[in-house]
Design an enzyme around this catalytic site. Structure first.
Site, short mmCIF file in Angstrom:
data_model
loop_
_atom_site.label_atom_id
_atom_site.label_comp_id
_atom_site.label_asym_id
_atom_site.label_seq_id
_atom_site.Cartn_x
_atom_site.Cartn_y
_atom_site.Cartn_z
N GLU A 462 0.80 -1.23 0.00
CA GLU A 462 0.00 0.00 0.00
C GLU A 462 0.83 1.28 0.00
OE1 GLU A 462 -4.01 -1.64 2.24
OE2 GLU A 462 -2.43 -0.79 3.48
N ILE A 463 2.06 1.21 -0.47
CA ILE A 463 2.90 2.41 -0.48
C ILE A 463 2.39 3.41 -1.52
CG2 ILE A 463 5.24 3.29 -0.60
CD1 ILE A 463 4.81 1.25 1.64
#
Length: 914
Positions: A462-463
């Site tokens: 989820e960066i």
């Protein structure tokens, strides 16, 4: 002599010794554990953690009991030392008063040459390994004026802060589904290796890359090209000039030798020796994921020889021949002509074939990895297979999985989408940090590359989809800076390292992305991400979706439309039996202090032990969901009521996942061409509320049974717009050829009596569904049906069809059953189905029969002290219908007496006081 170790945990190569080498396994030595926090030492073990050795010594209670994750914080907040003595020729991290080395990365492999220290040692050697307090260390780093500082509200702290400064399992510091034990200790084995003075090597790591000739990571491989084998061995020691290499492939089942040959183009670079060969004229049996073909495996032996054919190294790995490719290329004209919406693909192709990825996300199965055994993981992966799942996303940030776990996946046909250990935070990008990451990446990519189950390398969790948008929203003036840092770490550093060490695996810089615009390996930023460069009406990338407003949980219009779903879900409570493993009897009620504080959704955001506000929000979400859709438990016995509430939260969770999975699978035949559903999450790390489908200890929640059903090859699904009343029936297939058959539609009241004229619907509808596709078979509106009482009605859908499994010429019959009710379960006019349960000691099967009414959510349950699963569960049973159900025993501590404790219930039981 050489001492070999990995990370602070002192992990090392376990390759056997050759040519006079002496390899000593330090797991067999006598260890002690000490700390200033204790006034005495206790026996230690290797591998282990301080918590586990303190538990074994009787110093502490079970860390998983009650609120011990809070009560035992003195352990991670203390320094610990593991010591062993009376071992001649032993080389420590601290040895004979001499400093050897410090390590700062749990994920790396380390080796230390202590020959000179040993020569000057005039006393009995003592090996001492010091483990500093991880929470204290990261806090000290954060306070350093030279450490990076990020804008407020960006970094996600779950419990212990500042985890991003340390290359340690990030969930050790807490997560929204697990505890924050931050354990210290030598978590993997360590070895002493003694080499003769003559030229000799000890193998540290092996990279076996098997790919099609001309294959490039981000492009589809040409299946007509021969296989290429690139064998590379990392070592300590010294090689003679011009070493030779050879390989041999042997079928693991038949023992037949596929090929045996010398490798050409042998090169030595630093401490690696590499050779490449093309397997021309060789046709191996391919490895396929579960349900797509056989899991054909080969043992490959790589031998390094010197002068006069002297064997210097001999390595055997088990592998398979397959190509796996993540297709992120633009939609072609041919696809547009098929009705696929413009944009870009985002799906996997194995051996040149598109397929539907069905699975979930796997998290660390325990807070203490040294007690995770191969047998335990085998039981978990058997449940994955039984659940009709062919892919698991190995979430970061846990650990890079052990080789034995990849081995289990290889055997079972489970693809493992793997990730580098970065999650829900921004990370430093200084040179020292990047150098550390580079070594971590290279070691792990090379270590697991031979496993055919390896499906993908992703940069982190989820960066790109969460962290960068959070920066853009909260600190827009710094957005460009942090996009640059993101690209520096995940694209400019990690991507080239992956490409340099494997040509067989695709890389994506983040778990969820919109895909890329261009790849140019000669550019400073070799992959240009799409970010916001999207066009309305086009679809890109994969989706990650959570919505805790249960009022829209069954509204498919709120689900994201994309090419692939890698995360989605909702939390539920574990069963009473699982709670009883960790919670005292007086705490077994829904809002007890212990139950609430073991719920970490929503997380405390710090080391608070009174997180009642945040946890009440998560508990409230489960409560409201049950109240909206299901009968509200109100049993007189408090423990029975607690159990009923736990079960009710699982019913909602399972139904919501079913709704969403059906939507995504239907997307395979929609313009979005959706080809993947990986729900959050497979299993639990401890006994607590979470998104898991399998509880800690192995018990299946309702979710895992329901997902197993809806992950079948051909399914029939009702889609109801409860606002307009529209009801559509779809048949979805993930076969590679078309399939045909019929679906029977049967309307009944809840006593089991057929409704007149079948409520105005046909009794059966034929279907012909295309390969990897979906088709609408019937459409109506509830208003057009002749339902005497919508609260007393159920539509039972029974599918039967024929088709061919992938890679099979045999015609197979497929069946599936689903149902639909015109109102939500809480509003149904339920009747007592009169369930009866019996057991046949000869066939070892249970028979369930409904005597007097329709049984909804028929649920068989088994007692504590046994682990396993039923052939079917959470199903609809009609009056007079008998269903014979087997039970697979995975672990039994009752000597078979568990059979006497099996029970059956239905939704009707949720309405009763007793």
């Amino acid at each position: 002599m050489r001492f070999t170790a990995t990370a602070a945990a002192l992990v090392a190569s376990s390759i056997p010794a050759t040519l006079g080498q002496h390899v000593r396994d330090l797991s067999n030595e006598k260890w002690t554990l000490s700390s200033d926090a204790l006034n005495h030492t206790v026996p230690g073990n290797l591998p282990s953690h301080a918590h586990l050795d303190l538990l074994k010594a009787g110093v502490i209670d079970d860390p998983y009991h009650g609120l011990n994750d809070f009560n035992l914080r003195w352990i991670p907040e203390s320094n610990w030392t593991y010591t062993t003595d009376k071992i001649k020729d032993l080389m420590p991290i601290e040895f004979c008063g001499k400093y050897v080395a410090s390590t700062n990365n749990q994920y790396r492999q380390y080796s230390f040459d202590v020959s000179q220290i040993l020569e000057g040692c005039n006393e009995d050697p003592i090996l001492k390994i010091d483990f500093g307090s991880a929470p204290n260390i990261v806090n000290a780093i954060a306070e350093d004026r030279n450490s990076p500082v990020w804008p407020d509200g960006i970094q996600q702290t779950y419990e212990y802060p500042n985890r991003w400064f340390m290359r340690k399992e990030q969930s050790d510091f807490g997560w929204d589904w697990g505890p924050a034990f931050a354990p210290a200790g030598p978590w993997k084995p360590a070895y002493i290796v003694q080499l003769p003075k003559a030229q000799n090597i000890h193998v540290l790591n092996t990279d076996l890359d098997i790919y099609r000739k001309g294959q490039i990571n981000h492009l589809p491989p040409d299946q007509s090209q021969p296989w290429v084998v690139n064998a590379s061995i990392d070592f300590v020691g010294s090689l003679p000039p011009n070493p030779s290499m050879s390989i041999e492939f042997k079928d693991t089942k038949s023992g037949e030798i596929l090929t045996s040959k010398r490798i050409g183009n042998v090169t030595v670079s630093g401490n690696s020796v590499t050779g490449v060969t093309v397997l021309g004229g060789v046709t191996p049996k391919l490895w396929w994921p579960l349900g797509l073909g056989d899991q054909n495996l080969y043992n490959i032996t790589v031998t390094v020889t010197g002068h006069q054919n002297q064997t210097l190294a001999h390595v055997t790995k088990r592998t398979g021949f397959r190509t796996i490719f993540l297709n992120q290329r633009n939609i072609t004209d041919a696809q547009l002509a098929q009705g696929i919406a413009p944009g870009a693909n985002w799906h996997f192709e194995v051996n040149g074939h598109e397929f539907y990825a069905k699975g979930s996300n796997i998290i660390p199965p325990d807070a203490f990895w040294p007690r995770v055994t191969e047998a335990r993981m085998a039981r978990l992966f058997d449940a994955v297979v039984a659940g009709n799942q062919n892919m698991l996303r190995v979430w970061s940030s846990g650990i890079y999985l052990h080789d034995f776990i990849y081995d289990l996946a290889d055997e079972r046909g489970i693809l493992l989408w793997s990730e580098f250990e970065f999650s829900d935070a921004l990370y430093p990008v200084d040179d020292a940090f990047l150098d550390n990451i580079a070594a971590e990446v290279v070691y792990n990519v090379r270590r697991v590359n031979h496993h055919p189950s390896l499906a993908l390398w992703a940069g982190g969790n989820e960066i790109e989809s969460l962290m960068l948008p959070t920066v853009e929203r909260k600190a827009p003036e710094e957005y460009a800076k942090y996009v640059g840092e993101y690209e520096k770490l995940y694209i400019s550093l990690i991507l080239p390292l992956v490409y340099q060490n494997t040509r067989s695996i695709t890389y994506s810089p983040s778990s969820t992305t919109e895909g890329y615009l261009d790849v140019d390996l000669s550019a400073p930023v070799p992959m240009v991400e799409r970010y916001h460069n999207t066009t309305p009406g086009s679809y890109y990338g994969d989706t990650d979706f959570y919505n805790y407003d249960s009022s829209v949980s069954f509204n498919s219009h709120v689900y994201p439309v994309g090419r692939f779903a890698n995360e989605f879900g909702y939390h539920s409570m574990p069963s009473l039996q699982t709670w009883q493993q960790a919670v005292d009897p007086e705490d077994l009620h829904f809002n007890s202090t212990t139950v609430m504080l073991r719920n970490h959704h929503y997380p405390a955001g710090g080391t608070f032990t009174d997180n009642f506000h945040n946890t009440s929000l998560g508990m409230g979400e489960m409560t409201i969901a049950v109240q909206r859709y299901y009968p509200i438990p109100n049993k007189l016995d408090s423990v029975a009521n607690f159990s009923a509430w736990c079960h009710a939260t699982q019913l909602f969770q399972a139904d919501m996942y079913k709704s969403e999975i059906q939507f995504y699978r239907r997307g395979s035949g929609m313009p979005e061409r959706q080809l993947g559903s990986l729900y959050w999450q497979l299993e639990d790390i401890w006994q607590a509320p979470s998104w898991a489908g399998i509880e800690y200890g192995g018990r299946w929640k309702v979710l895992h049974y329901v997902s197993r059903d809806i992950y079948q090859r051909i399914i029939v699904s009702p889609f109801w717009n409860y606002t307009t009343g529209d009801l559509d029936l779809y048949v979805t297939s993930d076969l590679w050829e078309s399939a045909k058959g019929k679906v029977n539609l049967t309307w009944l009241d809840l006593s089991g009596t057929p409704l007149p004229h079948n409520a105005g619907t046909p009794g059966s509808v034929p279907f012909n569904v295309g390969a990897l596709n979906t088709t609408k078979i019937y459409s109506t509106n509830i208003k057009n049906l002749t339902l005497p009482n919508p609260k007393d009605a159920i539509l039972v859908l029974s599918l039967s069809g024929e088709g061919h499994l992938p890679n099979s010429d045999k015609k197979t019959t497929f069946t599936h059953q689903n149902h639909f009710t015109p109102v939500f379960p809480k509003d149904l006019a339920l009747v007592d189905p009169g369930l009866e349960l019996s057991y046949n000691t000869k066939s070892k099967t249970f028979t369930v029969e409904a005597k007097s009414g329709v049984s909804l959510y028929t649920w068989l349950d088994y007692p504590a002290d046994v682990v396993g699963y039923f052939d079917e569960n959470a199903f609809v049973l009609l009056p007079g219908q008998k269903k014979e159900i087997g039970f697979t025993v995975q672990e039994d501590n009752t000597d078979g007496k568990w059979v006497q404790g099996v029970t059956v219930q239905s939704l009707w039981n949720q309405t009763l006081e007793k």
